[in-house]
Design an enzyme around this catalytic site. Structure first.
Site, PDB file in Angstrom:
ATOM      1  N   ASP A 101      15.159   1.417 -10.471  1.00 21.00           N
ATOM      2  CA  ASP A 101      14.578   0.563  -9.429  1.00 21.00           C
ATOM      3  C   ASP A 101      13.905  -0.652 -10.066  1.00 21.00           C
ATOM      4  O   ASP A 101      13.531  -0.626 -11.246  1.00 21.00           O
ATOM      5  CB  ASP A 101      13.512   1.338  -8.639  1.00 21.00           C
ATOM      6  CG  ASP A 101      14.093   2.540  -7.918  1.00 21.00           C
ATOM      7  OD1 ASP A 101      15.311   2.548  -7.652  1.00 21.00           O
ATOM      8  OD2 ASP A 101      13.313   3.468  -7.634  1.00 21.00           O
TER       9      ASP A 101
HETATM   10  N1  URA Z   1      14.126   7.808  -9.624  1.00 18.42           N
HETATM   11  C1  URA Z   1      13.527   6.836  -8.890  1.00 18.42           C
HETATM   12  O1  URA Z   1      12.924   7.113  -7.867  1.00 18.42           O
HETATM   13  N2  URA Z   1      13.609   5.562  -9.335  1.00 18.42           N
HETATM   14  C2  URA Z   1      14.242   5.210 -10.478  1.00 18.42           C
HETATM   15  O2  URA Z   1      14.268   4.031 -10.842  1.00 18.42           O
HETATM   16  C3  URA Z   1      14.851   6.225 -11.228  1.00 18.42           C
HETATM   17  C4  URA Z   1      14.781   7.510 -10.780  1.00 18.42           C
END
Ligand code: URA
Length: 236
Positions: A101
């Site tokens: 993310d």
């Molecule tokens: N899980 C999440 O919620 N975000 C990420 O970036 C990676 C794993």
């Protein structure tokens, strides 16, 4: 890789010109004349053009310490991308092997080797991913048990695979997952009534983020790291 793509890459010729060479029987693969431009080739098959062998391009593999605010897509009109961080590198053909993310930091693997990318990211391969997670509330024994059992996330039909939670402090834990669903860590903690305040990926498939890399820095993977991901099993 497709034969016509490989020859175009080696010679700089257009795909249509390469197809003409192939159909004119100027090309052999492993000693056999091939007239199909879609023929799939891979080392150690030798490819020749008019009798001269062509060299396979070296695949490229990098680890990036992704900073906050960078997105893991190939292009984004608004935000810098993980590929933008690879300054001074020819970026064509590079792919991100497993996304994070925008607000997540840590290890991102980038390669132009599609097959290797698949070994890292294919759900069946179930490669481990280790995250350091900061939480709004202290971790509970019940939440750890839910992670170990598997959680049915909203809108999904299958529970998550068993995941390990190892407390570091009351509100900081190390989580090991064997899959990579959308926003998985955040959604799993939300399902337990907690909230992720910071998320950092430490390792993927046994490849550990180099502590010498500051956020935004990258380096090529070593051969040992490339091989490690081919051999690590799901339970490491
Ligand atoms: N899980 C999440 O919620 N975000 C990420 O970036 C990676 C794993």
């Amino acid at each position: 890789m497709r034969l016509d793509k490989f020859i175009a890459h080696c010679t700089g010729a257009s795909r249509s010109e390469v197809k003409r060479w192939i159909r004119a029987k100027c090309v052999t693969v492993a000693g056999i004349t091939t007239t199909d431009p879609r023929h799939y080739i891979a080392p150690p098959d030798e490819v020749t053009l008019n009798g001269s062998p062509l060299a396979y391009p070296h695949a490229r593999y990098y680890m990036l310490h992704k900073p906050e605010g960078v997105v893991c897509s190939n292009e984004d009109g608004e935000h810098p991308t993980a590929l933008d961080c690879l300054t001074g590198i020819h970026r064509e053909g590079l792919q991100i092997a497993g996304r994070l993310d925008k607000d997540t930091t840590g290890l991102v693997l980038i390669t132009d080797d599609g097959q290797w990318n698949h070994t890292i990211t294919a759900p069946r391969a179930a490669k481990n991913k280790v995250y350091c997670v900061s939480l709004a509330k202290p971790i509970s024994a019940q939440c750890m048990a839910q992670f170990a059992e598997g959680i049915l996330l909203k809108g999904e039909s299958k529970p998550t695979r068993p995941a390990n939670v190892a407390p570091i402090t009351d509100t900081k834990v190390r989580v090991t997952l064997h899959e990579g669903r959308y926003h998985q860590v955040k959604r799993m903690f939300a399902a337990c009534g907690n909230h992720v305040t910071a998320l950092h990926r430490e390792s993927v498939a046994g490849i550990v983020l180099d502590a010498a890399l500051a956020p935004g820095q990258f380096r090529p993977l070593t051969q040992a790291e490339i091989n490690l991901s081919k051999s690590t099993s799901t339970d490491e």
